[in-house]
Design a protein around this motif. Sequence first.
Motif, PDB file in Angstrom:
ATOM      1  N   GLU A 162       7.773 -13.074  29.264  1.00 21.15           N
ATOM      2  CA  GLU A 162       6.789 -14.040  28.762  1.00 21.15           C
ATOM      3  C   GLU A 162       5.745 -14.361  29.832  1.00 21.15           C
ATOM      4  O   GLU A 162       4.541 -14.409  29.550  1.00 21.15           O
ATOM      5  CB  GLU A 162       7.501 -15.319  28.335  1.00 21.15           C
ATOM      6  N   ALA A 163       6.196 -14.559  31.060  1.00 21.53           N
ATOM      7  CA  ALA A 163       5.278 -14.868  32.157  1.00 21.53           C
ATOM      8  C   ALA A 163       4.335 -13.699  32.428  1.00 21.53           C
ATOM      9  O   ALA A 163       3.146 -13.901  32.725  1.00 21.53           O
ATOM     10  CB  ALA A 163       6.062 -15.224  33.412  1.00 21.53           C
ATOM     11  N   ALA A 174      10.844 -16.175  38.350  1.00 17.62           N
ATOM     12  CA  ALA A 174      11.806 -15.417  37.551  1.00 17.62           C
ATOM     13  C   ALA A 174      12.398 -14.268  38.366  1.00 17.62           C
ATOM     14  O   ALA A 174      13.606 -14.008  38.303  1.00 17.62           O
ATOM     15  CB  ALA A 174      11.144 -14.882  36.283  1.00 17.62           C
ATOM     16  N   ARG A 223       5.164 -18.154  37.681  1.00 13.55           N
ATOM     17  CA  ARG A 223       6.409 -18.030  36.912  1.00 13.55           C
ATOM     18  C   ARG A 223       7.033 -16.658  37.082  1.00 13.55           C
ATOM     19  O   ARG A 223       8.257 -16.532  37.083  1.00 13.55           O
ATOM     20  CB  ARG A 223       6.166 -18.315  35.438  1.00 13.55           C
ATOM     21  N   LYS A 237      15.025 -15.635  40.724  1.00 11.92           N
ATOM     22  CA  LYS A 237      16.264 -15.952  40.012  1.00 11.92           C
ATOM     23  C   LYS A 237      17.012 -14.681  39.634  1.00 11.92           C
ATOM     24  O   LYS A 237      18.237 -14.620  39.731  1.00 11.92           O
ATOM     25  CB  LYS A 237      15.977 -16.794  38.778  1.00 11.92           C
ATOM     26  N   TYR A 268      18.309 -14.328  29.780  1.00 16.14           N
ATOM     27  CA  TYR A 268      17.338 -15.417  29.688  1.00 16.14           C
ATOM     28  C   TYR A 268      16.208 -15.224  30.697  1.00 16.14           C
ATOM     29  O   TYR A 268      15.024 -15.345  30.351  1.00 16.14           O
ATOM     30  CB  TYR A 268      18.024 -16.768  29.912  1.00 16.14           C
ATOM     31  N   GLU A 269      16.556 -14.932  31.939  1.00 14.61           N
ATOM     32  CA  GLU A 269      15.521 -14.769  32.969  1.00 14.61           C
ATOM     33  C   GLU A 269      14.645 -13.558  32.706  1.00 14.61           C
ATOM     34  O   GLU A 269      13.447 -13.569  33.011  1.00 14.61           O
ATOM     35  CB  GLU A 269      16.150 -14.678  34.358  1.00 14.61           C
ATOM     36  N   VAL A 271      12.162 -14.789  30.251  1.00 17.87           N
ATOM     37  CA  VAL A 271      11.180 -15.635  30.937  1.00 17.87           C
ATOM     38  C   VAL A 271      10.195 -14.766  31.699  1.00 17.87           C
ATOM     39  O   VAL A 271       8.977 -15.001  31.647  1.00 17.87           O
ATOM     40  CB  VAL A 271      11.892 -16.628  31.893  1.00 17.87           C
TER      41      VAL A 271
END
Length: 66
Positions: free
Chosen positions: A34-35, A47, A43, A50, A27-28, A31
């Motif tokens: 996408e960022a 990310a 973002r 994380k 998931y990260e 993300v």
Amino acid sequence: MKQVIHVTRKRDLKTERMAVLRLELDYELAVLFEAMEEKDTHRVGEAKEKLFTIRQEILDINGKIS
């Protein structure tokens, strides 16, 4: 017998946690991708932080399994 059950339960918990961490990692990464496409540096930074945390936890679990 109790020790065997305890070891098995502990191993099962580690296996379950690794599965959750893999999902969080995927998931990260999505993300982050996408960022990066949106050039959203805030973002991207979040990310990466994380992902670093997830990486550390994976390394901790792998170190304890051996």
